[in-house]
Structure formats: structure tokens, C-alpha cells
Design an enzyme around this catalytic site. Structure first.
Site, PDB file in Angstrom:
ATOM      1  N   GLU A  35       0.834  -1.194   0.000  1.00 51.28           N
ATOM      2  CA  GLU A  35       0.000   0.000   0.000  1.00 51.28           C
ATOM      3  C   GLU A  35       0.869   1.243   0.000  1.00 51.28           C
ATOM      4  O   GLU A  35       1.967   1.229   0.536  1.00 51.28           O
ATOM      5  CB  GLU A  35      -0.818   0.053   1.300  1.00 51.28           C
ATOM      6  CG  GLU A  35      -1.711  -1.123   1.499  1.00 51.28           C
ATOM      7  CD  GLU A  35      -2.326  -1.121   2.900  1.00 51.28           C
ATOM      8  OE1 GLU A  35      -2.236  -0.117   3.617  1.00 51.28           O
ATOM      9  OE2 GLU A  35      -2.895  -2.163   3.245  1.00 51.28           O
ATOM     10  N   CYS A  57       3.254   8.492   1.513  1.00 52.22           N
ATOM     11  CA  CYS A  57       3.597   7.511   2.547  1.00 52.22           C
ATOM     12  C   CYS A  57       3.791   6.176   1.823  1.00 52.22           C
ATOM     13  O   CYS A  57       2.875   5.696   1.154  1.00 52.22           O
ATOM     14  CB  CYS A  57       2.458   7.434   3.556  1.00 52.22           C
ATOM     15  SG  CYS A  57       2.700   6.166   4.800  1.00 52.22           S
ATOM     16  N   CYS A  87       5.411  -7.244   7.264  1.00 52.27           N
ATOM     17  CA  CYS A  87       6.420  -6.764   8.209  1.00 52.27           C
ATOM     18  C   CYS A  87       6.690  -7.867   9.211  1.00 52.27           C
ATOM     19  O   CYS A  87       5.780  -8.604   9.589  1.00 52.27           O
ATOM     20  CB  CYS A  87       5.913  -5.519   8.946  1.00 52.27           C
ATOM     21  SG  CYS A  87       7.156  -4.747  10.018  1.00 52.27           S
ATOM     22  N   CYS A 128       4.346  -5.869  15.874  1.00 52.77           N
ATOM     23  CA  CYS A 128       3.763  -4.956  16.866  1.00 52.77           C
ATOM     24  C   CYS A 128       2.257  -5.235  16.934  1.00 52.77           C
ATOM     25  O   CYS A 128       1.571  -5.207  15.913  1.00 52.77           O
ATOM     26  CB  CYS A 128       4.033  -3.503  16.484  1.00 52.77           C
ATOM     27  SG  CYS A 128       5.803  -3.147  16.272  1.00 52.77           S
ATOM     28  N   CYS A 130      -0.565  -2.954  15.214  1.00 47.93           N
ATOM     29  CA  CYS A 130      -0.397  -2.581  13.805  1.00 47.93           C
ATOM     30  C   CYS A 130      -0.954  -3.674  12.898  1.00 47.93           C
ATOM     31  O   CYS A 130      -0.656  -4.859  13.081  1.00 47.93           O
ATOM     32  CB  CYS A 130       1.090  -2.358  13.520  1.00 47.93           C
ATOM     33  SG  CYS A 130       1.472  -2.138  11.781  1.00 47.93           S
ATOM     34  N   GLY A 133       5.958  -2.310   6.470  1.00 48.83           N
ATOM     35  CA  GLY A 133       7.342  -2.770   6.559  1.00 48.83           C
ATOM     36  C   GLY A 133       8.230  -1.970   7.483  1.00 48.83           C
ATOM     37  O   GLY A 133       7.904  -0.862   7.885  1.00 48.83           O
ATOM     38  N   GLU A 134       9.367  -2.587   7.796  1.00 48.87           N
ATOM     39  CA  GLU A 134      10.378  -1.949   8.625  1.00 48.87           C
ATOM     40  C   GLU A 134      11.549  -1.574   7.696  1.00 48.87           C
ATOM     41  O   GLU A 134      12.319  -2.445   7.283  1.00 48.87           O
ATOM     42  CB  GLU A 134      10.824  -2.919   9.733  1.00 48.87           C
ATOM     43  CG  GLU A 134      12.074  -2.529  10.490  1.00 48.87           C
ATOM     44  CD  GLU A 134      12.081  -1.088  11.006  1.00 48.87           C
ATOM     45  OE1 GLU A 134      11.049  -0.606  11.512  1.00 48.87           O
ATOM     46  OE2 GLU A 134      13.131  -0.429  10.885  1.00 48.87           O
ATOM     47  N   SER A 169       9.733   4.853  16.417  1.00 50.58           N
ATOM     48  CA  SER A 169       8.432   4.464  16.960  1.00 50.58           C
ATOM     49  C   SER A 169       8.639   3.946  18.381  1.00 50.58           C
ATOM     50  O   SER A 169       8.928   2.776  18.577  1.00 50.58           O
ATOM     51  CB  SER A 169       7.799   3.387  16.074  1.00 50.58           C
ATOM     52  OG  SER A 169       7.577   3.922  14.782  1.00 50.58           O
ATOM     53  N   CYS A 224      -1.603   1.694   8.508  1.00 51.07           N
ATOM     54  CA  CYS A 224      -0.800   0.869   7.633  1.00 51.07           C
ATOM     55  C   CYS A 224      -1.245  -0.586   7.683  1.00 51.07           C
ATOM     56  O   CYS A 224      -1.527  -1.134   8.733  1.00 51.07           O
ATOM     57  CB  CYS A 224       0.680   1.016   7.963  1.00 51.07           C
ATOM     58  SG  CYS A 224       1.271   0.062   9.350  1.00 51.07           S
TER      59      CYS A 224
HETATM   60  N1  SAH Z   1       8.095  -0.119  10.766  1.00 50.82           N
HETATM   61  C1  SAH Z   1       8.243   1.294  10.837  1.00 50.82           C
HETATM   62  C2  SAH Z   1       7.467   2.069   9.788  1.00 50.82           C
HETATM   63  C3  SAH Z   1       6.043   1.657   9.474  1.00 50.82           C
HETATM   64  S1  SAH Z   1       4.745   2.056  10.600  1.00 50.82           S
HETATM   65  C4  SAH Z   1       7.901   1.789  12.215  1.00 50.82           C
HETATM   66  O1  SAH Z   1       7.357   1.030  12.999  1.00 50.82           O
HETATM   67  O2  SAH Z   1       8.239   2.922  12.537  1.00 50.82           O
HETATM   68  C5  SAH Z   1       4.615   3.800  10.658  1.00 50.82           C
HETATM   69  C6  SAH Z   1       4.087   4.323  11.988  1.00 50.82           C
HETATM   70  O3  SAH Z   1       2.683   3.992  12.174  1.00 50.82           O
HETATM   71  C7  SAH Z   1       4.820   3.729  13.194  1.00 50.82           C
HETATM   72  O4  SAH Z   1       5.099   4.734  14.132  1.00 50.82           O
HETATM   73  C8  SAH Z   1       3.803   2.756  13.724  1.00 50.82           C
HETATM   74  O5  SAH Z   1       4.033   2.457  15.069  1.00 50.82           O
HETATM   75  C9  SAH Z   1       2.498   3.498  13.481  1.00 50.82           C
HETATM   76  N2  SAH Z   1       1.297   2.657  13.534  1.00 50.82           N
HETATM   77  C10 SAH Z   1       1.159   1.385  13.149  1.00 50.82           C
HETATM   78  N3  SAH Z   1      -0.095   0.940  13.377  1.00 50.82           N
HETATM   79  C11 SAH Z   1      -0.773   1.965  13.907  1.00 50.82           C
HETATM   80  C12 SAH Z   1      -2.120   2.139  14.366  1.00 50.82           C
HETATM   81  N4  SAH Z   1      -2.993   1.137  14.313  1.00 50.82           N
HETATM   82  N5  SAH Z   1      -2.468   3.352  14.868  1.00 50.82           N
HETATM   83  C13 SAH Z   1      -1.572   4.353  14.930  1.00 50.82           C
HETATM   84  N6  SAH Z   1      -0.285   4.256  14.520  1.00 50.82           N
HETATM   85  C14 SAH Z   1       0.109   3.072  14.025  1.00 50.82           C
END
Ligand code: SAH
Length: 386
Positions: A128, A141, A148, A152, A155, A203-204, A260, A379
Site C-alpha cells: 500500500e 507515505c 512486516c 507490533c 499494527c 514494513g520496517e 516508533s 498501515c
Molecule cells: N516499521 C516502521 C514504519 C512503518 S509504521 C515503524 O514502525 O516505525 C509507521 C508508523 O505507524 C509507526 O510509528 C507505527 O508504530 C504506526 N502505527 C502502526 N499501526 C498503527 C495504528 N494502528 N495506529 C496508529 N499508529 C500506528
């Protein structure tokens, strides 16, 4: 001709199981090799593109021409390459601009100024990206991996696991696709340009370091080498792979690093960002300060506020005390609940108190807007639904 192994920033090797010496009577184990995405000019430096074009029996300057079409005119349709002889167009298109992204869905909201794209890759993997147009800037974005592996629990992408790393060109092509729609006037507000790119899709990015870094280089290099977007407009967001954060600090690129964090204490962060078990809060923050010291760029701390999970006043105070005096900025994100999750966003009053405590602790903080909620902007939600 550039061989695949020389191509800068193609996807890191998939994690194939190592071959073991064969035991008598044991079945022969052949490691499964995944097919790689087709090589595209965005995988290559301009010098490598020239070599490629010469290997095709064409004059080297054709590489500049096609690069200009792709990065400046945002066109990979060879019929528009009118400065290239017709006979050479197909040959070059096949070798340098194969189709990497096939649009399977396009959903918009906010009066069509937020657009979410779902792409199918050459092997069926899905990713996406989201375009967000604001009055004064447009942000893309983008995803760095299909899925990923960081797991987490809040997410959507984390729930499905990692499918594979994207190649450099698969990452860059997401920016090009959004930039092309914007330039063509498809997005309300008249023709425009992408000024910001955030690696906050699926993704990371630091787990796909080589391809991410090469993609950043392509995004910031001026045309015809790349897209010519200012490095200051590029943000790489990470769960906190400390060694890779330090490596990134040494690359000499003035991009923004987002960490994050989501919790100031290891007990909770171990749960919210499982990789914390490997690189705990003190260590990731130390890597973040090294990044700030070496690049003079303000680090962004991402903190998704989750009701009664990480939004207590004492956690705000603890966070403030950890960040105080550093080149840092906190970006609070109201949690976007994923389907079936027990978690939801904090109450507005609790959020306001969290902000107040950070500010009185001397820490700069903003609350992120919640664009794209109606289109599963969080995401991974679209790909998960597919
Ligand atoms: N893997 C990387 C980049 C992708 S996620 C990272 O974790 O930073 C981008 C951001 O969106 C991260 O800060 C992540 O923690 C946040 N994110 C993911 N799921 C979310 C959700 N359900 N609500 C709010 N933020 C979220």
C-alpha cells in the site's frame, strides 16, 4: 551489462535456510530461492544505466533520456519518448522500465486529497501507499516491505508477518506513481509536486536497509539520476533497530529519522514493540541521540496513544524526562484501531493532559492528524482486507 549482484540496493537476500551437509538416508534439502523483481532503471545509478544501455547496443546518452522521462516527466510509457527512435523505445522499456506496480485498488477521501493505493507486485505480493495533499505540501507515505516481521500487536501489517523485502525500484515506483497523478492534475488543487516522502507504510525500512537507502538516494538525487525531492522532506521511520540507526547516521544524508517508541519503559515497550527485547529503550534512544548529533537533524519520536495502555500521566512525565534537552520532537498519533483489536485511542482529555505534561517538561510535541481513517489509512489495513 550490469549483473544482478552488482545492482545497487536490490532486495536483501531472502532468509533461506542454510544448506547442511547431507546425512546418509536424509532427503536432500534444496533451499528455495525466490524470484527477484525485474531490474528497473530506478534500481541503478545513472552510470549503471548507461552501461546497461550500451550493452543493449545503444548510445549511452539514451540512459539520460529515459531517466528524464521516468524521473522528470514521470512517464514510463515508451510511446511518449519522442526523442528516442521508435525502434529503440521498446528495447529500452523492456530492459529499463518494466511494470513493477499494478494498481488493484484506489480509494480516496478528504475531498479526494487523500488517496490510498493498493499495488500488486510481480509475484502477487501486495503493498500500500498513501498520498496526502495539504494546502501547502503533498506527502507520499510508502512501503519498504510487503508485510512486516516486527509483530507490533497494534499494527495491522504486523499481524500478517513478512512476505518479502521490496526492491529499490519497487519502493521508488510508489513515489513516482503518486507524483505522476499529482503532476497530471488528477488530485484536486491543480498540478503539484511531491515534497515529502515518509517510510511509514508497510514494513520496517531498516530491516531492508540496502534497498531503502538506495531508494532514498534515488528519491533525493536531482533528475535525471533521481526525483530531486529534498532530503529534508524524507522521513525514515523505524521500530528501533539500533545498529542500523547508527549506520544510517553515518551515511551523511540529512533525512529525518522517526523512532516508533510508543512507551517510555521497557516493561510496556517489550509488549508494544517486541523488538524492544533486543534493543531496549535506553539503547534505541542512545542510537537516536547519535543520529541527532551526527546529522544535526531533529529526531521524531512516534507515540501512538492507546487508551489506558500507554497514556498515563506518569508515562508522559517519564517520557519527558528521557527526552529533555535532546534535539527531538514528539509526534503523538491517536491509535487507529485495527479490526478485532481490544485497543482504542485515548480520550481527548487524557491526550490533552499527555501533551501538556510533555510540553511542561520542555519537549516539543504535535498531535498527528488522522487523515485517511475512512479508507483504512492505518498501515496494512487494506492489504489485510484483500
Ligand atoms: N516499521 C516502521 C514504519 C512503518 S509504521 C515503524 O514502525 O516505525 C509507521 C508508523 O505507524 C509507526 O510509528 C507505527 O508504530 C504506526 N502505527 C502502526 N499501526 C498503527 C495504528 N494502528 N495506529 C496508529 N499508529 C500506528
Amino acid at each position: 551489462m550490469t549483473t544482478e549482484s552488482e545492482v545497487e540496493g536490490t532486495a536483501d537476500e531472502p532468509c533461506d535456510e542454510a544448506t547442511r551437509p547431507q546425512q546418509p538416508g536424509e532427503l536432500v534439502f534444496t533451499p528455495r530461492r525466490r524470484a527477484k523483481p525485474p531490474v528497473h532503471l530506478a534500481d541503478l545509478t545513472l552510470a549503471q544505466r548507461r552501461e546497461q544501455v550500451i550493452a543493449l547496443g545503444l548510445p549511452g546518452y539514451r540512459a539520460e533520456q529515459v531517466s528524464k522521462h521516468y524521473f522528470a516527466r514521470l512517464s514510463s510509457d515508451p510511446s511518449t519518448w519522442t526523442d528516442v527512435p521508435a525502434a529503440a523505445r521498446q528495447v529500452m522499456a523492456q530492459a529499463l522500465t518494466p511494470t513493477l506496480l499494478t494498481q488493484t485498488r484506489r480509494i480516496s477521501c478528504d475531498a479526494d486529497t487523500t488517496v490510498k493505493y493498493l499495488w500488486r507486485l510481480f509475484d502477487g505480493a501486495m503493498v500500500e501507499s498513501v498520498l496526502m495533499r495539504y494546502p501547502k505540501r503533498t506527502t507520499m507515505c510508502i512501503s519498504s516491505q510487503a508485510g512486516c516481521g516486527m509483530n507490533c500487536p497494534f499494527c495491522a501489517t504486523g499481524q500478517a508477518g513478512l512476505t518479502r523485502n521490496l526492491s529499490t525500484a519497487e519502493i521508488v515506483a510508489q513515489v513516482v506513481a503518486g507524483a505522476a497523478e499529482l503532476a497530471d492534475g488528477v488530485i484536486p488543487g491543480g498540478p503539484g509536486r511531491v515534497g515529502n516522502v515518509v517510510f511509514m507504510g508497510m514494513g520496517e525500512p531498516l530491516a531492508n536497509y540496502r534497498a531503502t537507502l538506495a531508494a532514498v538516494r534515488r528519491i533525493i538525487s536531482p533528475a535525471p539520476e533521481g526525483l530531486g525531492i529534498s532530503a529534508r522532506g524524507v522521513t525514515v521511520s523505524t521500530v528501533g533497530l539500533a545498529p542500523r540507526m547508527r549506520e544510517l547516521a553515518g551515511e551523511g544524508i540529512p533525512l529525518t529519522l522517526a523512532l516508533s517508541l510508543h512507551a517510555p519503559d521497557d516493561e510496556l515497550r517489550d509488549e508494544l514493540v517486541p523488538v524492544n527485547n533486543r534493543w531496549p529503550v535506553a539503547e534505541v534512544l542512545d542510537a537516536a541521540w547519535e543520529y541527532a548529533d551526527r546529522t544535526h537533524r531533529r529526531v521524531s519520536i512516534e507515540y501512538a496513544l492507546i487508551r489506558q495502555v500507554n497514556d498515563q500521566p506518569w508515562r508522559a512525565d517519564l517520557l519527558a524526562s528521557l527526552l529533555q534537552g535532546h534535539l527531538v520532537h514528539v509526534n503523538l498519533i491517536p491509535l487507529n484501531p485495527t479490526p478485532g483489536s481490544k485497543w482504542t485511542a485515548s480520550d481527548p482529555g487524557v491526550e490533552a493532559e499527555f501533551v501538556r505534561r510533555l510540553r511542561s517538561g520542555g519537549v516539543a510535541v504535535t498531535v498527528r492528524d488522522t487523515r485517511g481513517r475512512e479508507i483504512d489509512g492505518a498501515c496494512g489495513q487494506l492489504a489485510a482486507a484483500e
